[in-house]
Design an enzyme around this catalytic site. Structure first.
Site, PDB file in Angstrom:
ATOM      1  N   TYR A 160      -2.877  -5.787   5.008  1.00  0.00           N
ATOM      2  CA  TYR A 160      -3.203  -4.501   4.388  1.00  0.00           C
ATOM      3  C   TYR A 160      -1.929  -3.724   4.058  1.00  0.00           C
ATOM      4  O   TYR A 160      -1.773  -3.207   2.945  1.00  0.00           O
ATOM      5  CB  TYR A 160      -4.087  -3.691   5.332  1.00  0.00           C
ATOM      6  CG  TYR A 160      -4.531  -2.353   4.777  1.00  0.00           C
ATOM      7  CD1 TYR A 160      -5.565  -2.270   3.856  1.00  0.00           C
ATOM      8  CD2 TYR A 160      -3.919  -1.174   5.201  1.00  0.00           C
ATOM      9  CE1 TYR A 160      -5.973  -1.046   3.346  1.00  0.00           C
ATOM     10  CE2 TYR A 160      -4.325   0.060   4.698  1.00  0.00           C
ATOM     11  CZ  TYR A 160      -5.354   0.116   3.779  1.00  0.00           C
ATOM     12  OH  TYR A 160      -5.747   1.333   3.280  1.00  0.00           O
ATOM     13  N   LYS A 164      -0.666  -2.739   0.247  1.00  0.00           N
ATOM     14  CA  LYS A 164      -0.497  -1.349  -0.175  1.00  0.00           C
ATOM     15  C   LYS A 164       0.957  -1.048  -0.528  1.00  0.00           C
ATOM     16  O   LYS A 164       1.229  -0.264  -1.450  1.00  0.00           O
ATOM     17  CB  LYS A 164      -1.003  -0.409   0.919  1.00  0.00           C
ATOM     18  CG  LYS A 164      -2.513  -0.476   1.127  1.00  0.00           C
ATOM     19  CD  LYS A 164      -3.283  -0.134  -0.145  1.00  0.00           C
ATOM     20  CE  LYS A 164      -4.780  -0.054   0.075  1.00  0.00           C
ATOM     21  NZ  LYS A 164      -5.524   0.298  -1.156  1.00  0.00           N
TER      22      LYS A 164
END
Length: 253
Positions: A160, A164
């Site tokens: 994640y 991002k």
């Protein structure tokens, strides 16, 4: 040069992952500001249909389109349908995403691929599909929803965080390549009170760290949507490749 405003009157917007959470709040706020809105969703037809009815009750043109933004063919169909419904696109909000908490050494190839394909790959695919139309009309605004964890990093969230951080890098690259006609910026929210980031299913360690920020609370989807509205509007016309952080103080550059 005329004074800029928050109005999106006459603008045509696509919001990915708009059936719930930040995307839903963004679609609603855009409609209130005068935009026509494409509500993208994936396997959430009831939620998307309810939102479309709500937006239409506000007097906005709105349509729900189901598409898997991690799949190229699905993205191409999404953008084609959006153009057919609205006649083009002036604003794109790349909001769709997933999250997973898992120790790095237990993270599988499938885990990695799912997070990267969805949280970073979708930004790439949807931007690539939308930008030709914006280039042809000579204007547009793109807002990519990243995360404060793409800046800070966090144990147990490696895919994640990587995705991002990649979305932030992609934002800056596109901003340089397509300015000045098309403005590309990002939002890196802190923890937000959505179903995806629920205190009920996150670990005690995650909850402790997230609520230790100076504001001592989760953000609300509407607070992130307000930043998206600013970046989509003419009020932000001198913003280029920026990462705004409605994050409760988790990141203080």
């Amino acid at each position: 040069m005329s004074a800029p405003t928050l109005s999106l009157a006459g603008r045509r917007a696509l919001v990915t992952g708009a059936a719930t959470g930040i995307g839903r709040a963004t679609a609603r706020l855009f409609a209130q500001a005068g935009a026509s809105v494409v509500v993208n969703h994936w396997r959430q037809p009831a939620e998307a249909a309810a939102l479309v009815q709500e937006l239409q009750a506000l007097g906005a043109q709105a349509v729900a389109i189901e598409a898997d933004v991690s799949d190229t063919a699905s993205v191409q169909a999404l953008v084609a349908q959006a153009h057919a419904a609205l006649g083009g696109l002036d604003v794109l909000v790349n909001n769709a995403g997933v999250i997973q908490e898992k120790p790095f050494l237990e993270t599988t190839d499938a885990d990695w691929d799912r997070l990267i394909h969805t949280d970073l790959g979708s930004v790439f695919r949807v931007c690539r599909a939308v930008l030709p139309g914006m280039v042809a009309q000579g204007s547009g605004a793109i807002v990519n929803i990243a995360s404060d964890l793409g800046i800070l990093g966090r144990e147990r969230y490696a895919p994640y965080c990587a995705a991002k951080a990649g979305a932030i890098g992609l934002t800056r690259s596109l901003a340089r390549e397509f300015a000045p006609a098309i403005r590309v910026n990002a939002i890196a929210p802190g923890p937000v009170n959505t179903a995806m980031v629920s205190l009920a299913h996150m670990s005690a360690e995650w909850v402790e760290k997230e609520l230790a920020i100076p504001q001592h609370r989760l953000g609300e989807p509407e607070e992130i949507a307000a930043t998206a509205l600013f970046l989509a509007s003419d009020l932000s016309r001198f913003y280029c490749g920026q990462v705004l952080g409605p994050n409760g103080g988790s990141v203080m550059p």
